[in-house]
Enzyme design. Sequence first.
Site, short mmCIF file in Angstrom:
data_model
loop_
_atom_site.label_atom_id
_atom_site.label_comp_id
_atom_site.label_asym_id
_atom_site.label_seq_id
_atom_site.Cartn_x
_atom_site.Cartn_y
_atom_site.Cartn_z
N GLU A 6 0.83 -1.20 0.00
CA GLU A 6 0.00 0.00 0.00
C GLU A 6 0.87 1.26 0.00
O GLU A 6 0.60 2.22 -0.71
CB GLU A 6 -0.92 -0.01 1.21
CG GLU A 6 -1.88 -1.19 1.24
CD GLU A 6 -2.52 -1.41 2.60
OE1 GLU A 6 -3.62 -2.00 2.64
OE2 GLU A 6 -1.92 -1.00 3.62
N GLY A 19 -11.75 -5.78 2.87
CA GLY A 19 -12.66 -6.80 2.39
C GLY A 19 -14.05 -6.21 2.22
O GLY A 19 -14.53 -5.47 3.07
N MET A 58 -8.57 -3.87 9.33
CA MET A 58 -7.97 -4.10 10.64
C MET A 58 -7.31 -2.87 11.28
O MET A 58 -6.67 -3.01 12.31
CB MET A 58 -6.93 -5.23 10.53
CG MET A 58 -7.51 -6.56 10.06
SD MET A 58 -6.26 -7.86 9.85
CE MET A 58 -5.75 -8.13 11.54
N GLU A 59 -7.50 -1.69 10.70
CA GLU A 59 -6.80 -0.52 11.23
C GLU A 59 -7.63 0.76 11.32
O GLU A 59 -7.45 1.57 12.24
CB GLU A 59 -5.56 -0.20 10.36
CG GLU A 59 -4.49 -1.25 10.34
CD GLU A 59 -4.76 -2.36 9.33
OE1 GLU A 59 -4.26 -3.46 9.53
OE2 GLU A 59 -5.50 -2.10 8.35
N ASP A 70 -10.86 -8.11 -1.77
CA ASP A 70 -11.44 -9.44 -1.62
C ASP A 70 -12.86 -9.33 -1.08
O ASP A 70 -13.23 -8.31 -0.50
CB ASP A 70 -10.60 -10.32 -0.69
CG ASP A 70 -10.46 -9.71 0.70
OD1 ASP A 70 -11.21 -10.15 1.59
OD2 ASP A 70 -9.63 -8.81 0.88
#
Length: 231
Positions: A13, A79, A171-172, A195
Site C-alpha cells: 500500500e 474486504g 484491521m486498522e 477481496d
Amino acid sequence: MEKVGIIFAMKEELEALMEYLIVEKEYEIFDLKFYEGKINDLTCILVESGIGKVNAARTTQILIDNMKVDYIFNIGVAGGIDASLDVLDVVIADKLVQHDFDITAFNHEKGYIPNVGTFIESDNYLLNIAKKLIHDHSCKIGTIASGDIFCTDILMSNKINKKFNALAVEMEGASIAQVCFLSHIPFLIIRSISDIPGKDNVLTYDEFLEKSSKKVAHIMNEILKYIDFTK
C-alpha cells in the site's frame, strides 16, 4: 508548515503512493520509517504502521506527536462485506466502528467505546473533497468496520454488515479514527476492495492487493490536489 500524514498497514500500500512522492527526508522513530516529501506541492509524511489496531493506533499517535500533522489519511485495501461491492471498488468512510469492541455485559451496544461512542465520523471537509471526485458507481461512501481479524467467514461478514450497516471490513481504520478523534486531528479513511469474504477471498486478496493499492493511491493523489489549509 502544513503537513499531511498518510498511514498504511502494509508495504504494498505504501509503495503504491510512493510513486507520487518526491522524497525529501527519511527518518526512523521507534523502528517506524517515515518518508517526508511532496505530493502535488503538499508536504506529506508516509509511514507503514503494520497490521492491526494496536500498530495503527501507535503509529497514529507517534505521527501526531512528532510530525505535527494537520490531516491524517489511512489508505489501503479492505474486504467487501456488502452485496453492492465488487473487487477493486473503493469505499470512502463517512464513519468507522470497531466491530470487535464488546462491553455489552455492561449494557452497551456492540462497538460502543466509553467517551468515544459507537461510530466515529470522518472529517466533513476531507469527506466533501472525496465526494467531488466520485464519478462512477465503483466508489461508495459508507461505514467501514475494523477489528483484529482477517475476515474469511461469510457468516461473520454478514453479521458485521447487518449490525453496523458496514460496506467494508479491515484491521486498522477505526483505531486510527479513534486516536485522531481524541487528538482533534481531522482524518479520512479510504479503502479499495481486494477481496470479498466467502468468495475464495484469500486467493483473491493475493491477486488484487497490488491493483487495489494502486487504485486507492491514485484517488489519494487526486484528493491532495484539492486540500486547502486555510479551511
